[in-house]
Design a protein around this motif. Structure first.
Motif, PDB file in Angstrom:
ATOM      1  N   VAL A 153      39.584  46.806  42.258  1.00  0.00           N
ATOM      2  CA  VAL A 153      39.667  47.948  43.167  1.00  0.00           C
ATOM      3  C   VAL A 153      38.580  48.972  42.839  1.00  0.00           C
ATOM      4  O   VAL A 153      38.219  49.177  41.674  1.00  0.00           O
ATOM      5  CB  VAL A 153      41.068  48.596  43.082  1.00  0.00           C
ATOM      6  N   ASP A 154      38.031  49.607  43.866  1.00  0.00           N
ATOM      7  CA  ASP A 154      37.049  50.662  43.684  1.00  0.00           C
ATOM      8  C   ASP A 154      37.717  51.852  42.998  1.00  0.00           C
ATOM      9  O   ASP A 154      38.768  52.333  43.433  1.00  0.00           O
ATOM     10  CB  ASP A 154      36.484  51.080  45.050  1.00  0.00           C
ATOM     11  N   ALA A 155      37.115  52.342  41.919  1.00  0.00           N
ATOM     12  CA  ALA A 155      37.725  53.410  41.125  1.00  0.00           C
ATOM     13  C   ALA A 155      37.944  54.675  41.945  1.00  0.00           C
ATOM     14  O   ALA A 155      38.966  55.365  41.784  1.00  0.00           O
ATOM     15  CB  ALA A 155      36.853  53.720  39.906  1.00  0.00           C
ATOM     16  N   ALA A 156      37.020  54.992  42.833  1.00  0.00           N
ATOM     17  CA  ALA A 156      37.148  56.193  43.659  1.00  0.00           C
ATOM     18  C   ALA A 156      38.322  56.060  44.631  1.00  0.00           C
ATOM     19  O   ALA A 156      39.062  57.025  44.860  1.00  0.00           O
ATOM     20  CB  ALA A 156      35.851  56.448  44.426  1.00  0.00           C
ATOM     21  N   VAL A 157      38.489  54.869  45.189  1.00  0.00           N
ATOM     22  CA  VAL A 157      39.606  54.636  46.112  1.00  0.00           C
ATOM     23  C   VAL A 157      40.933  54.745  45.368  1.00  0.00           C
ATOM     24  O   VAL A 157      41.887  55.369  45.849  1.00  0.00           O
ATOM     25  CB  VAL A 157      39.477  53.256  46.783  1.00  0.00           C
ATOM     26  N   ALA A 158      41.010  54.145  44.183  1.00  0.00           N
ATOM     27  CA  ALA A 158      42.231  54.226  43.378  1.00  0.00           C
ATOM     28  C   ALA A 158      42.552  55.679  43.026  1.00  0.00           C
ATOM     29  O   ALA A 158      43.725  56.090  43.055  1.00  0.00           O
ATOM     30  CB  ALA A 158      42.080  53.398  42.109  1.00  0.00           C
ATOM     31  N   ALA A 159      41.524  56.469  42.717  1.00  0.00           N
ATOM     32  CA  ALA A 159      41.729  57.880  42.391  1.00  0.00           C
ATOM     33  C   ALA A 159      42.273  58.648  43.591  1.00  0.00           C
ATOM     34  O   ALA A 159      43.153  59.509  43.446  1.00  0.00           O
ATOM     35  CB  ALA A 159      40.417  58.498  41.909  1.00  0.00           C
TER      36      ALA A 159
ATOM     37  N   ALA B   3      47.014  61.272  46.087  1.00  0.00           N
ATOM     38  CA  ALA B   3      47.989  61.379  47.184  1.00  0.00           C
ATOM     39  C   ALA B   3      49.418  61.257  46.688  1.00  0.00           C
ATOM     40  O   ALA B   3      50.371  61.320  47.478  1.00  0.00           O
ATOM     41  CB  ALA B   3      47.716  60.302  48.231  1.00  0.00           C
ATOM     42  N   GLY B   4      49.607  61.069  45.366  1.00  0.00           N
ATOM     43  CA  GLY B   4      50.942  61.070  44.790  1.00  0.00           C
ATOM     44  C   GLY B   4      51.492  59.705  44.452  1.00  0.00           C
ATOM     45  O   GLY B   4      52.674  59.580  44.086  1.00  0.00           O
ATOM     46  N   VAL B   5      50.670  58.658  44.554  1.00  0.00           N
ATOM     47  CA  VAL B   5      51.122  57.303  44.264  1.00  0.00           C
ATOM     48  C   VAL B   5      50.657  56.887  42.866  1.00  0.00           C
ATOM     49  O   VAL B   5      49.480  57.050  42.531  1.00  0.00           O
ATOM     50  CB  VAL B   5      50.579  56.298  45.305  1.00  0.00           C
ATOM     51  N   ARG B   6      51.555  56.375  42.073  1.00  0.00           N
ATOM     52  CA  ARG B   6      51.180  55.847  40.755  1.00  0.00           C
ATOM     53  C   ARG B   6      50.470  54.510  40.952  1.00  0.00           C
ATOM     54  O   ARG B   6      51.007  53.612  41.591  1.00  0.00           O
ATOM     55  CB  ARG B   6      52.438  55.674  39.908  1.00  0.00           C
ATOM     56  N   VAL B   7      49.261  54.377  40.416  1.00  0.00           N
ATOM     57  CA  VAL B   7      48.471  53.160  40.576  1.00  0.00           C
ATOM     58  C   VAL B   7      48.491  52.380  39.260  1.00  0.00           C
ATOM     59  O   VAL B   7      48.145  52.916  38.205  1.00  0.00           O
ATOM     60  CB  VAL B   7      47.024  53.473  40.985  1.00  0.00           C
ATOM     61  N   VAL B   8      48.888  51.123  39.333  1.00  0.00           N
ATOM     62  CA  VAL B   8      48.944  50.239  38.166  1.00  0.00           C
ATOM     63  C   VAL B   8      47.942  49.107  38.391  1.00  0.00           C
ATOM     64  O   VAL B   8      47.983  48.421  39.418  1.00  0.00           O
ATOM     65  CB  VAL B   8      50.352  49.653  37.977  1.00  0.00           C
ATOM     66  N   LEU B   9      47.018  48.925  37.438  1.00  0.00           N
ATOM     67  CA  LEU B   9      46.018  47.863  37.538  1.00  0.00           C
ATOM     68  C   LEU B   9      46.452  46.650  36.745  1.00  0.00           C
ATOM     69  O   LEU B   9      46.971  46.773  35.631  1.00  0.00           O
ATOM     70  CB  LEU B   9      44.666  48.357  37.019  1.00  0.00           C
TER      71      LEU B   9
END
Length: 253
Positions: free
Chosen positions: A235-241, A246-252
């Motif tokens: 995933v693109d780091a900027a998109v994940a950020a 937006a309030g969503v926890r992102v797990v890689l």
């Protein structure tokens, strides 16, 4: 670069630009036009692009939705890792609503044999995996089965889901953006996904990196409805950020 990596890059460009040209791809990837044509043939065979004169168009732009057998072959390694990482998001016991999708099927296959769970699903492939599994109490949501996804949709499915409140929903998506939230190509499946979200205490979305930044026809829900996104390291780091902001926890994975 391996052929599968090159083909994924071609698909990413096609989805971002709406079409790809053989000559441009050959220059960008430093390969021969014949190599690009072979890659496009592979992608078309998998139902991901449609060949046109001089290039190809992603099926999403043509109104086509790849079938489940085609999608199973795409990013298989990433989906495997996403599903494995998503196991940590499930309760030790309790109830789980599992949506249709190739990654959610992998999750069902990986459920620990010694964990007692109540699983509710409208997806026939998920049900087939879990029907004889010890420790799993399986509830199958009824409805009209879509051939492309083998998922039950329609009024019966919505009525069944209206009577449920699960601890966790594990949801698939075709598209995810900050502006448009979760989207999918089919209106009937969007309605079922909305019902799954409404029927769950927590919502965990499983989506490989190609789904982020993409928008499909039918809107499912805003990102505010999602608690956790499990995606892959591509995933693109900027998109994940942006998603995290937006309030969503992102797990890689």
């Amino acid at each position: 670069m391996y052929a599968t990596e090159r083909q994924q890059q071609i698909l990413d460009v096609a989805r971002a630009n709406g079409r790809v040209e053989v000559k441009d791809l050959a220059d960008q990837l430093d390969v021969t036009p014949e190599t690009v044509r072979r890659d496009l043939t592979v992608l078309e065979r998998h139902g991901l692009v449609r060949r046109v004169h001089g290039g190809a168009i992603p099926v999403e732009r043509l109104g086509f939705e790849p079938g489940i057998s085609d999608r199973e072959q795409v990013l298989a390694g990433e989906k495997e890792r996403i599903a494995k990482r998503a196991l940590d998001e499930l309760p030790a016991g309790g109830s789980v609503l599992i949506d249709a999708g190739t990654t959610t099927v992998r999750l069902a296959e990986m459920l620990p044999q010694d964990r007692e769970l109540t699983v509710i699903t409208h997806a026939l492939p998920v049900a087939m995996v879990l029907a004889t599994r010890p420790g799993i109490t399986l509830h199958l949501v009824g409805g009209t089965v879509r051939g492309r996804t083998l998922a039950a949709v329609g009024p019966w499915a919505l009525r069944d889901l209206a009577d449920i409140h699960a601890d966790v929903a594990v949801l698939g998506t075709n598209g995810l953006t900050v502006e448009h939230g979760l989207t999918t190509p089919d209106l009937a499946e969007a309605a079922v996904k909305q019902a799954i979200i409404a029927a769950s205490h927590r919502v965990v979305v499983l989506a490989d990196h190609t789904k982020l930044g993409r928008v499909d026809l039918a809107r499912v829900a805003p990102l505010a409805a999602v608690d956790t996104l499990v995606t892959d390291s591509g995933v693109d780091a900027a998109v994940a950020a942006e998603v995290e902001e937006a309030g969503v926890r992102v797990v890689l994975s």
